[in-house]
Enzyme design. Sequence first.
Site, PDB file in Angstrom:
ATOM      1  N   SER A 118       1.512  -7.687  -0.674  1.00 28.91           N
ATOM      2  CA  SER A 118       2.285  -8.628   0.151  1.00 28.91           C
ATOM      3  C   SER A 118       1.538  -9.917   0.499  1.00 28.91           C
ATOM      4  CB  SER A 118       2.753  -7.946   1.439  1.00 28.91           C
ATOM      5  OG  SER A 118       1.703  -7.822   2.375  1.00 28.91           O
ATOM      6  N   THR A 146       1.525  -4.298   4.198  1.00 33.27           N
ATOM      7  CA  THR A 146       1.381  -4.538   5.630  1.00 33.27           C
ATOM      8  C   THR A 146       0.794  -5.909   5.947  1.00 33.27           C
ATOM      9  OG1 THR A 146      -0.825  -3.538   5.668  1.00 33.27           O
ATOM     10  CG2 THR A 146       1.062  -2.088   6.112  1.00 33.27           C
ATOM     11  N   ASP A 147       0.167  -6.566   4.967  1.00 32.41           N
ATOM     12  CA  ASP A 147      -0.506  -7.829   5.274  1.00 32.41           C
ATOM     13  C   ASP A 147       0.456  -8.914   5.765  1.00 32.41           C
ATOM     14  OD1 ASP A 147      -3.173  -7.780   2.743  1.00 32.41           O
ATOM     15  OD2 ASP A 147      -2.781  -6.586   4.542  1.00 32.41           O
ATOM     16  N   LYS A 151       0.093  -7.228  13.068  1.00 32.04           N
ATOM     17  CA  LYS A 151      -0.941  -6.325  12.548  1.00 32.04           C
ATOM     18  C   LYS A 151      -2.240  -6.620  13.287  1.00 32.04           C
ATOM     19  CE  LYS A 151      -2.999  -4.678   8.190  1.00 32.04           C
ATOM     20  NZ  LYS A 151      -3.000  -4.832   6.697  1.00 32.04           N
ATOM     21  N   THR A 179       0.814  -1.219   0.000  1.00 32.44           N
ATOM     22  CA  THR A 179       0.000   0.000   0.000  1.00 32.44           C
ATOM     23  C   THR A 179       0.837   1.255   0.000  1.00 32.44           C
ATOM     24  OG1 THR A 179      -1.856  -1.083   1.069  1.00 32.44           O
ATOM     25  CG2 THR A 179      -1.670   1.279   1.429  1.00 32.44           C
ATOM     26  N   GLU A 191      -1.819 -28.235  27.493  1.00 27.58           N
ATOM     27  CA  GLU A 191      -3.092 -28.798  27.007  1.00 27.58           C
ATOM     28  C   GLU A 191      -2.907 -30.140  26.295  1.00 27.58           C
ATOM     29  OE1 GLU A 191      -5.909 -26.336  28.559  1.00 27.58           O
ATOM     30  OE2 GLU A 191      -6.172 -28.120  27.301  1.00 27.58           O
ATOM     31  N   TYR A 223      -8.196   0.344  -3.193  1.00 28.35           N
ATOM     32  CA  TYR A 223      -7.162   0.951  -4.041  1.00 28.35           C
ATOM     33  C   TYR A 223      -6.310  -0.171  -4.634  1.00 28.35           C
ATOM     34  CZ  TYR A 223      -4.778  -0.120   0.280  1.00 28.35           C
ATOM     35  OH  TYR A 223      -4.310  -0.765   1.389  1.00 28.35           O
TER      36      TYR A 223
END
Length: 365
Positions: A95, A128-129, A201, A48, A322, A62
């Site tokens: 990305s 950013t992904d 993120k 971006t 667990e 975009y």
Amino acid sequence: MHQPKRRLLLAAGASLSLSLLLPGASVSAQAAPATSLPNVVILATGGTIAGTGATSTTTVGYTAATVGVQSLIQAVPELAKVARVTGEQVFQIASENMSNEHWLTLAKRVNVLLAQPNVDGLVITHGTDTLEETAYFLDLVVKSKKPVVLVGAMRPSTALSADGPINLYNAVLLAASADAAGKGVLVVMNDQIQAAREVTKTNTSTLDAFRTPELGMLGYIQGSKAFFYRQSTRKHTLETEFDVSSLTALPMVEIVYGYANVGPVAVDAFVAAGAKGIIHAGVGDGSLAAKVLPALKAARQKGAIVVRASRVGQGILARNGEANDDELDFVAADTLNPQKARILLMLALTKTTSTRDIQRMFYTY
Ligand code: DGL
């Protein structure tokens, strides 16, 4: 007495900076002579920060990865005050399309550049992904103490109050800062300095999306200066045992997600496809549903490494909590989220298939 006229100084490029020269006001400090500034290389990969929208109010919908690295640099003339900047367009992708092959290409280029005495630091512009994943991968394979800073933007370059230009300025400033050396790969977004290992993120679209919940960010960028208040305690860069210089591929490691009513289909499919490792992003503290456990046991018996992680996002994934990891011969992910546990397991499998050794690595990096 002649009063000097107020003059409006407009900086070229996307960032508009107004400095009103008032009678008696001092003009902002002249840029330091270029020869005295650190050399910072910007490696652009897309995202971006290099995106464009149809209008100035388009902040979703975009197109990412359309603006080249030279345009990104030209849009921030202030960069010349903090470093001698050059740019390379390594990729031009959104990305979500980042791959193991992209990572190997990028890491090899990073290490070649950092080995050059005329390179003092690197900035990597990135979508950013998957920015947190690339940052952690590099944190484990970069072989230098020089600063490596990843940066992106939550708004495209054409948007009102686009965050890309100031994020890029902050990233270059940090990469040029001696304080950033030896701290591992760093991420700068929204005036905050984050560690590659822990940053994630946390929001699909807001400017403050990048955070390090609970364990905390490292510091701030304020007034063109980096302020550090903490650093990661885990080993990184030169301290790691991983070397990608001769690798052309990474072992196949996949992630299965835990949720109510989950079944064994995903695990079985990944194993059938040849996965060498399975990250189980379990509910809670990595709990294994009764319907999934047999598939994970079968995976392990076929030689795949199984790592128990959690979908929760924060906290320690406790070994033998667990599930009986000792008996199952599984690995506990400690505090790594599933997408970062996948990265560490891929690199671990380039060195060993011993679960004892791999568990050590999850407690070390
Ligand atoms: N397609 C997403 C990416 O390239 C856009 C998100 C962004 O870069 O902020 O990661």
